[in-house]
Structures are given as structure tokens and as C-alpha cells.
Design a protein around this motif. Structure first.
Motif, PDB file in Angstrom:
ATOM      1  N   TYR A 138       0.837  -1.130   0.222  1.00 45.62           N
ATOM      2  CA  TYR A 138       0.022   0.109   0.086  1.00 45.62           C
ATOM      3  C   TYR A 138       0.983   1.348   0.078  1.00 45.62           C
ATOM      4  O   TYR A 138       1.762   1.458   0.756  1.00 45.62           O
ATOM      5  N   GLU A 149      -4.727  -4.218  -9.173  1.00 49.14           N
ATOM      6  CA  GLU A 149      -6.010  -4.129  -8.541  1.00 49.14           C
ATOM      7  C   GLU A 149      -6.394  -5.680  -8.193  1.00 49.14           C
ATOM      8  O   GLU A 149      -6.164  -6.355  -9.332  1.00 49.14           O
ATOM      9  N   ASP A 151      -9.589  -8.284  -5.912  1.00 50.24           N
ATOM     10  CA  ASP A 151     -10.795  -8.067  -5.296  1.00 50.24           C
ATOM     11  C   ASP A 151     -10.516  -8.747  -3.898  1.00 50.24           C
ATOM     12  O   ASP A 151      -9.502  -8.880  -3.395  1.00 50.24           O
ATOM     13  N   LYS A 154      -8.381 -11.567  -3.183  1.00 48.16           N
ATOM     14  CA  LYS A 154      -7.059 -11.482  -3.634  1.00 48.16           C
ATOM     15  C   LYS A 154      -6.787 -12.108  -5.014  1.00 48.16           C
ATOM     16  O   LYS A 154      -5.785 -12.425  -5.455  1.00 48.16           O
ATOM     17  N   LYS A 167      -6.535   2.391  -9.861  1.00 47.09           N
ATOM     18  CA  LYS A 167      -7.882   1.425  -9.637  1.00 47.09           C
ATOM     19  C   LYS A 167      -7.459   1.155  -8.196  1.00 47.09           C
ATOM     20  O   LYS A 167      -8.528   0.320  -7.389  1.00 47.09           O
ATOM     21  N   SER A 168      -6.204   1.310  -7.598  1.00 46.39           N
ATOM     22  CA  SER A 168      -6.187   0.804  -6.223  1.00 46.39           C
ATOM     23  C   SER A 168      -4.855   1.669  -5.669  1.00 46.39           C
ATOM     24  O   SER A 168      -4.316   2.298  -6.468  1.00 46.39           O
ATOM     25  N   ASN A 169      -4.547   1.447  -4.458  1.00 46.09           N
ATOM     26  CA  ASN A 169      -3.320   2.096  -3.854  1.00 46.09           C
ATOM     27  C   ASN A 169      -2.322   1.074  -3.653  1.00 46.09           C
ATOM     28  O   ASN A 169      -1.341   1.558  -2.685  1.00 46.09           O
ATOM     29  N   TYR A 170      -2.308  -0.112  -4.250  1.00 41.32           N
ATOM     30  CA  TYR A 170      -1.416  -0.974  -3.926  1.00 41.32           C
ATOM     31  C   TYR A 170      -0.477  -1.227  -5.109  1.00 41.32           C
ATOM     32  O   TYR A 170      -0.725  -1.601  -6.323  1.00 41.32           O
TER      33      TYR A 170
END
Length: 294
Positions: A138, A149, A151, A154, A167-170
């Protein structure tokens, strides 16, 4: 499984420090930066490792690490003449990989966490099943990284390289596990707009084949990318703090080799002697005396 450390590039974000040496040879507190990714591969049980660097820096890595004998491993070297993208490592290393599975780590990445070995074992299990694995962490500024990204279970949904609307912070860290066909897959990657063979494109190929897994490095885990002056200083401070509080050394390849029985006690003591009166040498001596458990 074979291992690759990609330690090329000009390190221009660290100028003038890297005008005459590789950034992976710079110190992160008390040891060369490359000791950290080398230790990560050794913790994964990898004993055949290829170091890829520039024409000018490759001889320096050879002088520092030799053939790997002191670590109970086998080190080889290859040259990347120009930085043409991370995926090129698997083309340069095709003969070395020799249709084996492969794990690659970037030479400026540091991983630290008590349960990291569990993440690594899951990645190895995935590889044995013909799947690739990336490691996610993260970050507050996802637009600066390759992003994954996934779900709630995972399952990977998408991977993007430095997206304007993440689309995500990862972010995708610099550690990648691939099955036996990685060199052939890398050859399919076409240069991006910036003229590089992007690792994100390679990962997307595996995703489209439903063969891309993710390991999430959660709270309490430290991932450090030491490619800038500030991050290099932060990494040094982190290592110093942990080592002083715990009284141990982070990422000592000889220690890992000794506990894995890749080197003998006499060989460990010989390495300690080579390091003179340093704190690193003192740590290896304490390991040999059984005062420290990995």
C-alpha cells in the motif's frame, strides 16, 4: 529455481553520488545496498543467481561478491548495455534461466517483515503450479508506481503502469516470481512509448492467461525502494533503528548461508575475519558462537 538481481541503470536520481559507481553499491547504513536483495533471494532458497548490471559496474560487483562461494551460492554476471526495461532481464538471462522457474528482484529494493518467508513460500507454490506472482504494498501515491487491482479474495483484476487514475493504492514492488516460460513470454513484450520492455506488460500477459497471483504485504511490513536521496536516507535510518533495537544485523548473506548449512562454521569465521573489526564482523562471530538465531 534461478534468481536474478537487476542492478543496472544510471541512478541519475542519486547524482552526484552515482556518477562513478552503481547505486546498488552505495551503503544502506552498514552494508552495500545489493546485500539486501541478495539476502532476499537466499531466504527464498535460491542458490544460482545472475547479477545484471552496466558494462562499467559489472566488474565492481564481481570484485565485491566474487563467484558467491563465501555465501554458499553460485553467482554469475551479465551486462545490460542500456536500460531497456525490466522485462529485458529475462531475455538477457535466457541461457542462465535455461527453462527453469525464476525469481527476479530489483537491486534497490529492501523487504523486511517477520512473516515474509510465508509470502515467499506461497509464491514458490504458485510457480510450481505454473503461475506468476507479484508482491503488492500500500502506497499514498499510486500514480508513481505500477499498480495492481485485486478483489476481496485477492484475485488479480488488473495491472497498470503509473496510471493517471489508479484503480487501487497497491503498488507492485520489485520482486517477481515466474514459471518456466518467462523468457519466451518476455520476448513477446513490445517497447512502450518510452522505449522500454515494461514488466507491467509482461505481468498483464500472465493475467490474461489467468496465471497471475498476488501476495499482499500488509501492515507491519517494510518495503523500501532506495532509488532517491530521501528514500536512501530513510532506508539507512530504518536499518539502523531495527539493528540497534534488536541487536542483530538485517540481511547478512553469510548468516543466511550458515543457518541453511550452505557454509560451515569455519567458513563463517573466515568471512568474519575478512570484515575486520566492523560491527558486521562482530555479528558473524556471534552467529558462529550460537548467540543469534535466524
Amino acid at each position: 529455481m534461478k534468481g536474478i538481481i537487476l542492478a543496472g541503470g544510471s541512478g541519475s536520481r542519486l547524482y552526484p553520488l552515482t556518477k562513478v559507481t552503481s547505486k546498488q553499491l552505495l551503503p544502506v547504513y552498514d552494508k552495500p545496498m545489493i546485500y539486501y536483495p541478495l539476502s532476499t533471494l537466499m531466504l527464498a532458497g535460491v542458490r544460482e543467481i545472475l547479477i545484471i548490471s552496466t558494462p562499467s559496474d559489472t566488474p565492481r560487483f564481481k570484485e565485491l561478491l566474487g563467484n558467491g562461494e563465501q555465501f554458499g551460492i553460485s553467482l554469475s554476471y551479465a551486462v545490460q548495455k542500456k536500460p531497456k526495461g525490466l522485462a529485458e532481464a529475462f531475455i538477457i538471462g535466457e541461457e542462465f534461466i535455461d527453462n527453469d522457474s525464476c525469481v527476479m528482484i530489483l537491486g534497490d529494493n529492501i523487504f523486511y517483515g517477520g512473516w515474509f518467508s510465508k509470502n515467499i513460500q506461497e509464491a514458490i507454490k504458485n510457480v510450481d503450479q505454473g503461475n506468476a506472482t507479484i508482491f503488492a504494498y500500500y502506497v499514498k501515491n499510486p500514480e508513481d508506481f505500477g499498480i495492481v487491482e485485486f478483489d476481496e479474495e485477492k484475485n488479480v483484476i488488473s495491472v497498470e503502469e503509473k496510471p493517471k487514475n489508479p484503480k487501487s493504492n497497491y503498488c507492485i514492488t520489485g520482486l517477481y516470481f515466474y514459471p518456466k516460460n518467462v523468457s519466451q513470454m518476455a520476448k513477446k513484450v513490445r517497447p512502450s512509448d518510452r522505449g522500454e520492455l515494461e514488466i507491467t506488460t509482461l505481468n498483464d500477459y500472465y493475467l490474461k492467461d489467468n496465471k497471475l497471483k498476488v501476495q499482499v504485504l500488509g501492515r507491519g511490513f517494510a518495503w523500501l525502494d532506495t532509488g532517491t536521496i530521501d528514500s536512501l536516507m530513510e532506508a539507512g535510518t530504518f536499518v539502523k533503528t531495527v539493528q540497534e533495537r534488536q541487536g542483530v544485523i538485517i540481511s547478512a548473506p553469510e548468516e543466511i548461508a550458515y543457518y541453511r548449512k550452505w557454509i560451515s562454521k569455519s567458513e563463517l569465521l573466515e568471512s568474519a575475519k575478512m570484515y575486520g573489526k566492523s560491527l558486521y564482523a562482530d555479528h558473524l562471530l556471534r552467529v558462529a558462537e550460537g548467540k543469534i538465531i535466524l
